[in-house]
Write a protein that holds these residues in place. Structure first.
Motif, short mmCIF file in Angstrom:
data_model
loop_
_atom_site.label_atom_id
_atom_site.label_comp_id
_atom_site.label_asym_id
_atom_site.label_seq_id
_atom_site.Cartn_x
_atom_site.Cartn_y
_atom_site.Cartn_z
N GLY A 137 0.90 -1.21 -0.05
CA GLY A 137 0.08 -0.05 -0.16
C GLY A 137 0.90 1.07 -0.10
O GLY A 137 0.51 2.43 -0.66
N GLN A 138 1.78 1.21 0.78
CA GLN A 138 2.54 2.34 0.77
C GLN A 138 3.72 2.62 -0.20
O GLN A 138 3.93 3.72 -0.79
N GLU A 139 4.18 1.53 -1.05
CA GLU A 139 4.89 1.69 -2.16
C GLU A 139 3.72 2.19 -3.22
O GLU A 139 4.51 3.19 -4.10
N SER A 140 2.48 1.96 -3.28
CA SER A 140 1.55 2.33 -4.11
C SER A 140 1.40 4.02 -4.16
O SER A 140 1.31 4.86 -4.90
N ASP A 141 1.15 4.32 -2.72
CA ASP A 141 1.23 5.82 -2.46
C ASP A 141 2.42 6.52 -2.85
O ASP A 141 2.21 7.89 -3.42
N ILE A 142 3.56 6.12 -2.61
CA ILE A 142 4.92 6.79 -3.05
C ILE A 142 4.72 6.81 -4.44
O ILE A 142 5.24 8.19 -5.19
N ARG A 143 4.51 6.00 -5.38
CA ARG A 143 4.18 6.16 -6.77
C ARG A 143 3.35 7.62 -7.19
O ARG A 143 3.54 8.08 -7.79
#
Length: 211
Positions: A188-194
């Motif tokens: 989830g947080q990798e998606s947010d970072i993108r």
């Protein structure tokens, strides 16, 4: 607030609570299957305690920026982060209660990852990616696009630190459902970072704050 929007929010919150209850119940089941609860100094307990604190700051940052900008996309992102991390924080504190463990440890933060003596990046920075006291104060003084950019920069670093911690739990934790939550945090947080990288680019900025 219109009835349709109020209904959508109520439905979303209800869904979050059902999911939280299911995961908390699964942890309780683990504890009742003959397996001893984690020890107070275990990675499971350390991750739950430290990530609960880490998440609390993300919630605070999100609500600060929602009051400092009218941009719909940033406000939506901030709301989503606040709701997700408040929910996860509640799960982790609930697990500590189920395990009969204290929510505060006498050991330094990140000791469960052998990082108890890690140098902080400044006053108020307790764990990887956490904003300092001065950075939080600065966010509260900014408005409009300046607030949006600084929030996106702070939250990118915050998520990067959170991913590091969650990956540590995946490697070290022993409770299956907690490892599952940690994996979900990483995704989830990798998606947010993108998403935040795109939002920063739209504003002519990068993830690194100006000196």
């Amino acid at each position: 607030m219109g009835q349709a929007r109020a209904g959508w929010i109520a439905g979303t919150v209800a869904g979050v609570l059902v999911a939280a209850g299911a995961i908390t119940y699964a942890v309780a089941e683990d504890g009742g299957s003959g397996v001893e609860p984690p020890a107070a100094d275990s990675a499971d307990a350390g991750f739950a305690r430290d990530m609960a604190v880490h998440h609390q700051q993300a919630v605070e940052m999100s609500y600060i920026v929602r009051d400092r900008t009218d941009d719909a996309d940033v406000r939506r992102l901030a709301y989503d982060i606040a709701q997700t991390q408040a929910n996860q924080r509640g799960m982790m504190l609930g697990w500590l209660d189920l395990w009969g463990l204290p929510k505060v440890s006498s050991k330094p933060p990140m000791s469960w990852m052998d990082m108890g003596d890690m140098p902080s990046k400044g006053k108020g920075s307790l764990m990887p990616g956490m904003a300092t006291d001065s950075e939080m104060e600065k966010l509260g003084r900014l408005n409009g696009e300046q607030a949006e950019i600084f929030f996106l920069q702070l939250m990118t670093a915050h998520h990067q630190g959170g991913i590091h911690m969650a990956e540590g739990c995946v490697e070290r934790c022993s409770v299956g459902v907690e490892k599952q939550l940690a994996r979900g945090m990483v995704q989830g947080q990798e998606s947010d970072i993108r998403l935040m990288a795109d939002m920063l680019e739209d504003r002519g900025a990068t993830a690194e704050p100006d000196a």
